[in-house]
Design a protein around this motif. Structure first.
Motif, PDB file in Angstrom:
ATOM      1  N   THR A 213       0.833  -1.204   0.000  1.00 13.27           N
ATOM      2  CA  THR A 213       0.000   0.000   0.000  1.00 13.27           C
ATOM      3  C   THR A 213       0.868   1.254   0.000  1.00 13.27           C
ATOM      4  OG1 THR A 213      -0.107   0.140   2.416  1.00 13.27           O
ATOM      5  CG2 THR A 213      -1.748  -1.246   1.321  1.00 13.27           C
ATOM      6  N   LEU A 215       0.617   3.561   2.181  1.00  6.05           N
ATOM      7  CA  LEU A 215       1.016   3.744   3.578  1.00  6.05           C
ATOM      8  C   LEU A 215       2.253   2.916   3.915  1.00  6.05           C
ATOM      9  CD1 LEU A 215       0.253   5.065   6.278  1.00  6.05           C
ATOM     10  CD2 LEU A 215      -1.104   3.033   6.793  1.00  6.05           C
ATOM     11  N   GLU A 216       2.286   1.663   3.471  1.00  3.67           N
ATOM     12  CA  GLU A 216       3.454   0.811   3.725  1.00  3.67           C
ATOM     13  C   GLU A 216       4.694   1.367   3.051  1.00  3.67           C
ATOM     14  OE1 GLU A 216       1.301  -3.569   4.209  1.00  3.67           O
ATOM     15  OE2 GLU A 216       1.820  -2.817   2.213  1.00  3.67           O
ATOM     16  N   LYS A 222       4.365  -0.360  10.166  1.00  2.00           N
ATOM     17  CA  LYS A 222       3.001   0.005  10.531  1.00  2.00           C
ATOM     18  C   LYS A 222       2.824   0.199  12.037  1.00  2.00           C
ATOM     19  CE  LYS A 222      -0.128  -1.299   6.882  1.00  2.00           C
ATOM     20  NZ  LYS A 222      -1.419  -1.929   6.598  1.00  2.00           N
ATOM     21  N   ILE A 225       2.886   4.620  13.298  1.00  2.00           N
ATOM     22  CA  ILE A 225       2.198   5.522  12.381  1.00  2.00           C
ATOM     23  C   ILE A 225       1.627   6.703  13.146  1.00  2.00           C
ATOM     24  CG2 ILE A 225       0.302   5.759  10.736  1.00  2.00           C
ATOM     25  CD1 ILE A 225       0.562   2.756  10.206  1.00  2.00           C
ATOM     26  N   MET A 227      -0.710   9.541  12.021  1.00  2.00           N
ATOM     27  CA  MET A 227      -1.517  10.048  10.919  1.00  2.00           C
ATOM     28  C   MET A 227      -1.553  11.572  10.843  1.00  2.00           C
ATOM     29  SD  MET A 227      -2.250   7.538   9.064  1.00  2.00           S
ATOM     30  CE  MET A 227      -3.252   8.491   7.915  1.00  2.00           C
ATOM     31  N   LEU A 230       1.633  12.527   9.221  1.00  2.00           N
ATOM     32  CA  LEU A 230       1.635  12.072   7.832  1.00  2.00           C
ATOM     33  C   LEU A 230       0.786  12.989   6.955  1.00  2.00           C
ATOM     34  CD1 LEU A 230       2.365  10.040   5.650  1.00  2.00           C
ATOM     35  CD2 LEU A 230       0.534   8.550   6.483  1.00  2.00           C
ATOM     36  N   PHE A 250      -4.866   5.904   1.673  1.00  2.00           N
ATOM     37  CA  PHE A 250      -3.498   5.443   1.905  1.00  2.00           C
ATOM     38  C   PHE A 250      -3.350   3.937   1.726  1.00  2.00           C
ATOM     39  CE2 PHE A 250      -3.070   9.498   4.244  1.00  2.00           C
ATOM     40  CZ  PHE A 250      -1.876   9.953   3.701  1.00  2.00           C
ATOM     41  N   GLU A 251      -4.479   3.229   1.683  1.00  3.16           N
ATOM     42  CA  GLU A 251      -4.436   1.777   1.489  1.00  3.16           C
ATOM     43  C   GLU A 251      -4.466   1.391   0.008  1.00  3.16           C
ATOM     44  OE1 GLU A 251      -3.896  -0.445   3.837  1.00  3.16           O
ATOM     45  OE2 GLU A 251      -3.795   1.159   5.336  1.00  3.16           O
ATOM     46  N   TYR A 276       9.194  11.688   6.499  1.00  2.00           N
ATOM     47  CA  TYR A 276       8.326  11.182   7.562  1.00  2.00           C
ATOM     48  C   TYR A 276       9.065  10.958   8.882  1.00  2.00           C
ATOM     49  CZ  TYR A 276       5.115   8.169  10.104  1.00  2.00           C
ATOM     50  OH  TYR A 276       4.312   7.624  11.064  1.00  2.00           O
TER      51      TYR A 276
END
Length: 332
Positions: A213, A215-216, A222, A225, A227, A230, A250-251, A276
């Motif tokens: 994903t 996000l990954e 994971k 995180i 958010m 992000l 994000f997925e 990040y």
């Protein structure tokens, strides 16, 4: 436009060479197979005739004759099985040779000191550094400069002048150089390189995304995180609007070999990933392609305000970047 098919020609050449080697391999197996048949015929005929001769001369009995034939057939069958497995033997030897190359490959040199960054940025010193991929052609020679903590530096120079190589040297990716590279006044190879890379954000043109994903691809872990953080980054890296327009957000899945994302979004994801973890060192190659001057200024202000790292930038399209405090020309 003229079509460039160098990659196809190279692929054809590699495939043709592979087929030639495979054909030669099967020729050897075929020769061994026919040799086996000839061997079986000759040995069986010789021993069978010898048995008949001995039987006619009454030097052996009928039972001994039958027993001898059984032994002959057993021996020939064993030899046949051994020769038929030669191809597996060859493959095993080849596999062991490849494993030997991997296990004997030089390992990355790394020190024992754990890098503990200062609050903002890292000091970088190049002291008469000479680097070459080929001993007969130096990429740059006796390059010296100093970058102060939290400085914004632009790396310039013509194509093939070693701009990306310089970035890789700073990250510790290349070790074959002369001279000295220091981070915070300590030689880079005194440090555990893993600890340096933990605080380094890097974006190169050759970088690709992993299958997974979005996000990954950004957080890579994971379990950690944030958010809100992000989303703050996504707003300045031009990723936010794209995420908002995707059903899975994000997925959304990334499939690199299918290139299911625009190149500008791929760069936004890579840039978001680099920022990040709030690195103390940012190494960027063409990160602002497609950005307006206002968008670049907003991203720079965000980086300086949030964690103020040392930043080294390669911008090949001659796009104007404000806030640059030092220029390093690799062609000098």
């Amino acid at each position: 436009f003229r079509s460039h098919n160098v990659h196809l020609l190279k692929t054809d050449s590699l495939v043709a060479q592979y087929l030639e080697n495979k054909t030669a391999y099967f020729k050897i197996l075929r020769l061994q197979y026919w040799t086996l048949i000839a061997f079986k015929v000759l040995i069986f005929a010789a021993l069978f005739l010898l048995s008949i001769l001995l039987l006619v001369r009454q030097q052996i009995s009928v039972g001994q004759f039958i027993a001898a034939d059984i032994v002959i057939l057993g021996v020939i069958g064993s030899v046949e099985k051994f020769i038929q497995n030669f191809d597996k033997l060859y493959l095993s030897v080849t596999a062991l040779e490849k494993l030997n190359k991997i296990t004997n490959a030089p390992t990355e040199h790394s020190g024992n000191m754990i890098y503990q960054p200062a609050t903002h940025g890292v000091k970088i010193t190049f002291d008469k550094v000479t680097f070459a991929y080929n001993p007969s052609h130096k990429v740059f020679e006796k390059l010296s400069f100093e970058v102060n903590p939290s400085e914004w530096v632009q790396i310039t120079g013509p194509k093939q002048s070693g701009k990306t190589s310089l970035i890789n040297l700073v990250s510790g990716a290349y070790s074959e150089y002369t001279g000295n590279i220091l981070l915070d006044d300590i030689p880079i190879y005194n440090y555990d390189l893993t600890s340096i890379r933990k605080y380094t954000g890097i974006v190169l043109q050759e970088d690709t995304l992993i299958e997974g994903t979005i996000l990954e691809n950004i957080v890579l872990n994971k379990d950690t995180i944030s958010m809100p953080w992000l989303l703050e980054i996504a707003r300045v890296t031009k990723l936010y609007d794209f995420i908002q327009n995707q059903r899975d957000g994000f997925e959304t899945m990334v499939v690199p070999y299918k290139k299911n994302l625009p190149s500008s979004i791929v760069m936004s994801i890579l840039l978001t990933r680099a920022i990040y973890h709030k690195p103390t060192l940012l190494l960027l190659e063409d990160p602002f392609t497609g950005y307006t001057p206002e968008e670049i200024n907003r991203l720079q202000d965000f980086i300086v305000t949030q964690f103020n790292p040392t930043v080294m930038i390669i911008q090949n399209d001659q796009q104007s970047i404000s806030g640059i405090e030092k220029i390093i020309d690799t062609a000098i």
